[in-house]
Design a protein around this motif. Structure first.
Motif, PDB file in Angstrom:
ATOM      1  N   ILE A 163      58.837  22.678   9.706  1.00  0.00           N
ATOM      2  CA  ILE A 163      58.663  23.586  10.844  1.00  0.00           C
ATOM      3  C   ILE A 163      57.447  24.493  10.670  1.00  0.00           C
ATOM      4  N   GLY A 164      56.655  24.254   9.616  1.00  0.00           N
ATOM      5  CA  GLY A 164      55.605  25.210   9.255  1.00  0.00           C
ATOM      6  C   GLY A 164      54.405  25.243  10.158  1.00  0.00           C
ATOM      7  N   GLY A 165      54.176  24.191  10.932  1.00  0.00           N
ATOM      8  CA  GLY A 165      53.057  24.201  11.867  1.00  0.00           C
ATOM      9  C   GLY A 165      51.707  24.100  11.185  1.00  0.00           C
ATOM     10  N   ASP A 166      50.780  24.991  11.571  1.00  0.00           N
ATOM     11  CA  ASP A 166      49.398  24.996  11.081  1.00  0.00           C
ATOM     12  C   ASP A 166      48.695  23.664  11.341  1.00  0.00           C
ATOM     13  N   ASN A 167      49.106  22.971  12.387  1.00  0.00           N
ATOM     14  CA  ASN A 167      48.556  21.670  12.749  1.00  0.00           C
ATOM     15  C   ASN A 167      48.741  20.612  11.669  1.00  0.00           C
ATOM     16  N   LEU A 168      49.579  20.887  10.681  1.00  0.00           N
ATOM     17  CA  LEU A 168      49.895  19.909   9.647  1.00  0.00           C
ATOM     18  C   LEU A 168      51.285  19.320   9.846  1.00  0.00           C
ATOM     19  N   THR A 169      52.172  20.083  10.479  1.00  0.00           N
ATOM     20  CA  THR A 169      53.521  19.597  10.777  1.00  0.00           C
ATOM     21  C   THR A 169      53.916  20.143  12.146  1.00  0.00           C
ATOM     22  N   MET A 170      55.147  19.916  12.506  1.00  0.00           N
ATOM     23  CA  MET A 170      55.662  20.502  13.741  1.00  0.00           C
ATOM     24  C   MET A 170      55.718  22.018  13.624  1.00  0.00           C
ATOM     25  N   ASN A 171      55.419  22.698  14.717  1.00  0.00           N
ATOM     26  CA  ASN A 171      55.661  24.130  14.756  1.00  0.00           C
ATOM     27  C   ASN A 171      57.106  24.372  15.203  1.00  0.00           C
ATOM     28  N   ILE A 172      57.475  25.621  15.349  1.00  0.00           N
ATOM     29  CA  ILE A 172      58.860  25.968  15.674  1.00  0.00           C
ATOM     30  C   ILE A 172      59.320  25.301  16.968  1.00  0.00           C
TER      31      ILE A 172
END
Length: 243
Positions: free
Chosen positions: A189-198
């Motif tokens: 859920i971490g986001g930063d365009n590396l994974t899914m955001n919330i």
């Protein structure tokens, strides 16, 4: 260079989710990625007499592995040093081809997989799921996860019939529409365009409809975001935070 170590914010007590009397999922909590205190994607699954690890990094366990699943080769998911501590001669490592190149040429039993594979190992059935992000952003010197790398997530179907989905590092991708009948989903859920955001992670959870969802791959400072994630996930899905 990315430096990974045990975080001083790590809970001294390993956190677990028991699914039945024979199945338990355990994590050892926070690692430190450079200066960031980070909840990783490292888990142990005990099912009957089998010990399974997914992305073991800086774990604290004396349980030797029957199977080790690696989603991709970034240092918060792949640690040869950690793997060597939990290996026995017959341990099988399951990973993508790009990960297999990180191992020495001898001394390891390795099964190379790609997205879309379905295999059975001594009663353990697993499917590989595409795991990628088409963004080009670089965060902490780590490149995003392009589809061309053929990184994978895993769906494990245990002898008990319990199905566990570990997404790896991925965006909210079309392949997720084919995932169903999941008991536990471990999703970033971490986001930063590396994974899914919330927002994307909650939409993905609501689409897959697992019984439990365990958030992974986030900095410990985002507890407000964890609350937001819980609020966005359907109330029929149990959000289990293991830190």
């Amino acid at each position: 260079m990315v430096k990974v170590s045990v975080s001083e914010k790590r809970n001294l007590i390993p956190q677990s989710l028991e699914l039945d009397e024979n199945v338990k999922i355990t994590t050892w909590g926070a690692i430190k990625v450079n200066k960031s205190h980070f909840f990783p994607s490292s888990f142990q699954i005990k099912s009957d007499e089998k010990v399974i690890y997914i992305d073991p990094v800086e774990i604290e366990s004396s349980d030797m592995a029957d199977y080790i699943f690696i989603t991709h080769s970034h240092p918060d998911h792949f640690s040869l040093e950690t793997i060597e501590k939990i290996m026995k001669p017959e341990t099988l490592v399951i990973c993508a081809k790009s990960v297999s190149k990180k191992f020495p040429k001898t001394g390891y039993m390795i099964k190379i997989v790609k997205p879309g594979d379905v295999l059975e190992l001594d009663g353990l059935r697993f499917e590989t799921v595409a795991s990628y992000n088409d963004k080009e952003k670089v965060f902490l010197w780590i490149k995003a996860h392009p589809k061309s790398k053929q990184n994978v997530g895993y769906i494990l179907t245990l002898n008990s019939g319990i199905r566990i989905y570990h997404a790896g590092d991925t965006g909210y991708i079309p392949e997720m529409k084919n995932i169903g009948n999941i008991d536990v989903a471990l999703i970033p859920i971490g986001g930063d365009n590396l994974t899914m955001n919330i927002e994307d992670a909650s939409r993905m959870a609501n689409e897959v409809k697992p019984k439990f969802v365990i958030p992974t791959h986030y900095e410990l400072i985002i507890h407000d975001s964890l609350t937001k994630f819980k609020n966005l996930v359907n109330k029929s899905i149990h959000v289990k935070v293991l830190e």
